[in-house]
Design a protein around this motif. Structure first.
Motif, PDB file in Angstrom:
ATOM      1  N   ASP A 301       0.824  -1.210   0.000  1.00 46.42           N
ATOM      2  CA  ASP A 301       0.000   0.000   0.000  1.00 46.42           C
ATOM      3  C   ASP A 301       0.862   1.266   0.000  1.00 46.42           C
ATOM      4  N   GLY A 302       2.181   1.071  -0.013  1.00 43.62           N
ATOM      5  CA  GLY A 302       3.069   2.226  -0.168  1.00 43.62           C
ATOM      6  C   GLY A 302       3.580   2.823   1.126  1.00 43.62           C
ATOM      7  N   TYR A 303       3.428   2.109   2.228  1.00 41.19           N
ATOM      8  CA  TYR A 303       3.958   2.627   3.493  1.00 41.19           C
ATOM      9  C   TYR A 303       5.313   1.993   3.791  1.00 41.19           C
ATOM     10  N   GLU A 304       6.111   2.685   4.579  1.00 41.23           N
ATOM     11  CA  GLU A 304       7.337   2.064   5.090  1.00 41.23           C
ATOM     12  C   GLU A 304       6.964   1.168   6.264  1.00 41.23           C
ATOM     13  N   VAL A 305       7.691   0.083   6.430  1.00 41.77           N
ATOM     14  CA  VAL A 305       7.474  -0.776   7.597  1.00 41.77           C
ATOM     15  C   VAL A 305       8.779  -0.834   8.377  1.00 41.77           C
ATOM     16  N   LYS A 306       8.717  -0.407   9.614  1.00 43.61           N
ATOM     17  CA  LYS A 306       9.918  -0.305  10.449  1.00 43.61           C
ATOM     18  C   LYS A 306       9.628  -0.793  11.841  1.00 43.61           C
ATOM     19  N   ARG A 307      10.683  -0.939  12.636  1.00 46.82           N
ATOM     20  CA  ARG A 307      10.471  -1.184  14.062  1.00 46.82           C
ATOM     21  C   ARG A 307      10.345   0.158  14.760  1.00 46.82           C
ATOM     22  N   LEU A 308       9.573   0.167  15.827  1.00 45.95           N
ATOM     23  CA  LEU A 308       9.356   1.412  16.559  1.00 45.95           C
ATOM     24  C   LEU A 308      10.689   2.046  16.978  1.00 45.95           C
ATOM     25  N   GLU A 309      11.604   1.206  17.464  1.00 46.64           N
ATOM     26  CA  GLU A 309      12.900   1.710  17.948  1.00 46.64           C
ATOM     27  C   GLU A 309      13.653   2.485  16.868  1.00 46.64           C
ATOM     28  N   THR A 310      13.447   2.102  15.607  1.00 45.86           N
ATOM     29  CA  THR A 310      14.189   2.702  14.502  1.00 45.86           C
ATOM     30  C   THR A 310      13.693   4.109  14.161  1.00 45.86           C
ATOM     31  N   VAL A 311      12.436   4.400  14.500  1.00 50.71           N
ATOM     32  CA  VAL A 311      11.835   5.639  13.974  1.00 50.71           C
ATOM     33  C   VAL A 311      11.553   6.689  15.046  1.00 50.71           C
ATOM     34  N   LEU A 312      12.076   6.452  16.256  1.00 49.80           N
ATOM     35  CA  LEU A 312      11.721   7.357  17.352  1.00 49.80           C
ATOM     36  C   LEU A 312      12.228   8.780  17.150  1.00 49.80           C
ATOM     37  N   ASP A 313      13.295   8.940  16.374  1.00 47.01           N
ATOM     38  CA  ASP A 313      13.770  10.318  16.157  1.00 47.01           C
ATOM     39  C   ASP A 313      13.105  10.966  14.935  1.00 47.01           C
ATOM     40  N   GLU A 314      12.202  10.225  14.290  1.00 45.39           N
ATOM     41  CA  GLU A 314      11.515  10.756  13.108  1.00 45.39           C
ATOM     42  C   GLU A 314      10.058  11.116  13.367  1.00 45.39           C
ATOM     43  N   GLY A 315       9.366  10.266  14.173  1.00 46.84           N
ATOM     44  CA  GLY A 315       7.910  10.359  14.285  1.00 46.84           C
ATOM     45  C   GLY A 315       7.427  11.622  14.978  1.00 46.84           C
ATOM     46  N   ASP A 316       6.402  12.253  14.383  1.00 47.28           N
ATOM     47  CA  ASP A 316       5.746  13.395  15.026  1.00 47.28           C
ATOM     48  C   ASP A 316       4.456  12.960  15.706  1.00 47.28           C
ATOM     49  N   ILE A 317       3.839  11.896  15.160  1.00 54.68           N
ATOM     50  CA  ILE A 317       2.551  11.417  15.682  1.00 54.68           C
ATOM     51  C   ILE A 317       2.647   9.890  15.790  1.00 54.68           C
TER      52      ILE A 317
END
Ligand code: NAI
Length: 479
Positions: A301-317
């Motif tokens: 569907d076009g989304y990235e799939v990551k582990r939560l730990e990997t994206v903590l410095d990116e996520g706003d919501i």
């Protein structure tokens, strides 16, 4: 008690506003209105005493009044401390023909912003009938069903166990209520467990609890899993969330979603709706999943799939949609960006580590407004937590809109009629409604939207091996 009706709501004077919104909602709930017409003067629920535990919203008001129109007696509580719409609750108590001075509606025990003690008190009141007890339960998340089952279990044992130190606050409050009720009236829950003919369950989390009870041989009465009607989970859980997730975030924070990075934990039905909702506003959406099938769907569907730990410095919501526990822990929260928004839209608040957050050394809670808290970490960075970690679409906004709930609630009404009128055909197991009824619910809503259904010819029907009138799919078809 007023006018012979027992109730506990915030303000009966709000009934007029509630009634206006109920009137508008009725037009948007063609499934429920069609059932009222179909069963007019048949009263299939005459004799039914329905104990309902489901978010006390405007849409639920239309459900309650449909059950009454079909002949049932009803008592109601909300299944969440923040989800009640006080004007809807008031209007249901007053009823279409009553006044605040002389209510003529249905006993409701619900207001927005209950404490946990008040929540369980409301649930108990809802299940406590004068004279004969309830003979049907309509549940959302399984709390009413759990109260009857645990009450029965502890009455049999003669004792309520004490809470462990690590038990969540809610469980302690629950055990406390049962201890008091056992002291006051031993045998109450056993009697209710025996008088109830069946339960119809609204959501994924409650359905899971029912299958666990059935597998353990502990289910006290038959159950219909309404959630897994296709016209429920593939519509309410998905398109309902697509509408109400951003509604909750907007009303809670009014932060521009476009251009932000949104992390959605879980890509089941609710996760799919949540991701679409955020992408629709222009967010870049990242999914976390444990199931490779759902994870791969997310990538397709076009989304990235990551582990939560990997994206903590990116996520706003961050939004949890898993129905699982301990998904976003305080260690994650402490590493998030300043003023990151954190919310849950799954059924229970244990998806977020709220207990760990409250215990975090040096953390400070600043209440911004009802259902919005800023939690400030010792390093000065903060996060915004919506609805104290409880369903944010119902806590910060008004939940799913009427049209989608008309699909869900039409299934609820059909399931209540089914279990109440054909009790002897059901064992103490969990059932789903037949596909034909699922298709009936879809047909009503399709027609209401002006959709044109193609008619199968007899030859075509034979060729694909279905009946001209349906059902059109095999049981294993996944939609
Ligand atoms: P589902 O089972 O279709 O989806 C949940 C997904 O979460 C699954 O794909 C599962 O693999 C994934 N998951 C489980 N643990 C995970 C973890 N630790 N990390 C990442 N992903 C994980 O269930 P559905 O129908 O989407 O429901 C989810 C929750 O939402 C349930 O609690 C349900 O009761 C609730 N719900 C809430 C509504 C609302 O209005 N807020 C409406 C409908 C359902």
């Amino acid at each position: 008690t007023r006018g012979g009706i027992e109730f506990a709501v915030a303000d009966l004077e709000a009934a007029e506003f509630g009634r206006k919104e109920i009137r508008l909602a009725e037009h948007e709930m063609p499934g429920l209105m069609a059932l009222r017409r179909e069963y007019a003067e048949v009263y299939p629920l005459r004799g039914a005493r329905i104990a309902g535990s489901l978010h006390m919203t405007v849409q639920t008001a239309v459900l309650i009044e449909t059950l009454v129109a079909l002949g049932a007696e009803v008592r109601w509580a909300s299944c969440n401390i923040f989800s009640t719409q006080d004007h809807a609750a008031a209007a249901v108590v007053v009823g279409p023909h009553g006044t605040p001075e002389e209510p003529k509606g249905v006993p409701v025990f619900a207001w927005k912003g209950e404490t946990l003690e008040e929540y369980w008190w409301c649930t108990e009141r809802m299940l406590t009938w004068e004279g004969e007890g309830p003979n049907m339960i309509l549940d959302d998340g399984g709390d009413a069903t759990m109260l009857v089952h645990k009450g029965t279990e502890y009455e049999k044992a003669g004792v309520v166990p004490s809470a462990e130190d690590e038990d969540p606050e809610e469980w302690k409050v629950f055990l406390e209520l049962l201890r008091a009720s056992l002291a006051a009236d031993k045998g109450k829950w056993t009697a209710i467990g025996q008088s109830v003919k069946g339960v119809t369950e609204e959501t994924t989390t409650g359905v899971l609890r029912l299958y666990q009870l059935a597998a353990a041989g502990e289910l006290l009465f038959p159950a219909i899993n309404v959630n897994d009607s296709v016209t429920k989970s593939k519509f309410d859980n998905r398109y309902g969330i697509r509408h109400s997730l951003i509604d909750g975030i907007n009303r809670g924070t009014d932060v521009l979603i476009g251009g932000k990075v949104a992390v959605v934990c879980g890509y089941g039905d609710v996760g799919k709706g949540a991701a679409e909702s955020l992408r629709g506003q222009g967010a870049r959406v990242i999914i976390t999943e444990i199931d490779p099938i759902c994870a791969l769907q997310a990538m397709m569907d076009g989304y990235e799939v990551k582990r939560l730990e990997t994206v903590l410095d990116e996520g706003d919501i961050y939004v949890t949609t898993t129905g699982n526990k301990n998904v976003v822990m305080v260690e994650h929260m402490a590493r998030m960006k300043h003023q990151a928004i954190v919310g849950n839209i799954g059924h229970f608040d244990n998806e977020l580590d709220m207990a760990g957050l409250a215990r975090y050394p040096g953390v400070r809670r600043v209440n911004i407004k009802p259902q919005v808290d800023e939690w400030v970490f010792p390093d000065g960075k903060s996060i915004l937590v919506l609805s104290e970690g409880r369903l944010l679409n119902l806590g910060n906004a008004t939940g799913h809109p009427s049209f989608v709930m008309s699909n869900s609630f039409a299934n609820q009404v059909i399931a209540q009629v089914e279990l109440f009128t054909k009790t002897e055909e059901y064992d103490k197991e969990v059932y789903r409604l037949p596909k034909k009824l699922d298709e009936k619910v879809a047909r009503i809503h399709l027609e209401a939207l002006g959709g044109e259904l193609t008619k199968l010819s007899k030859e075509q029907a034979e060729y694909i091996d279905v009946d001209v009138e349906g059902p059109f799919k095999s049981e294993h078809y996944r939609y």
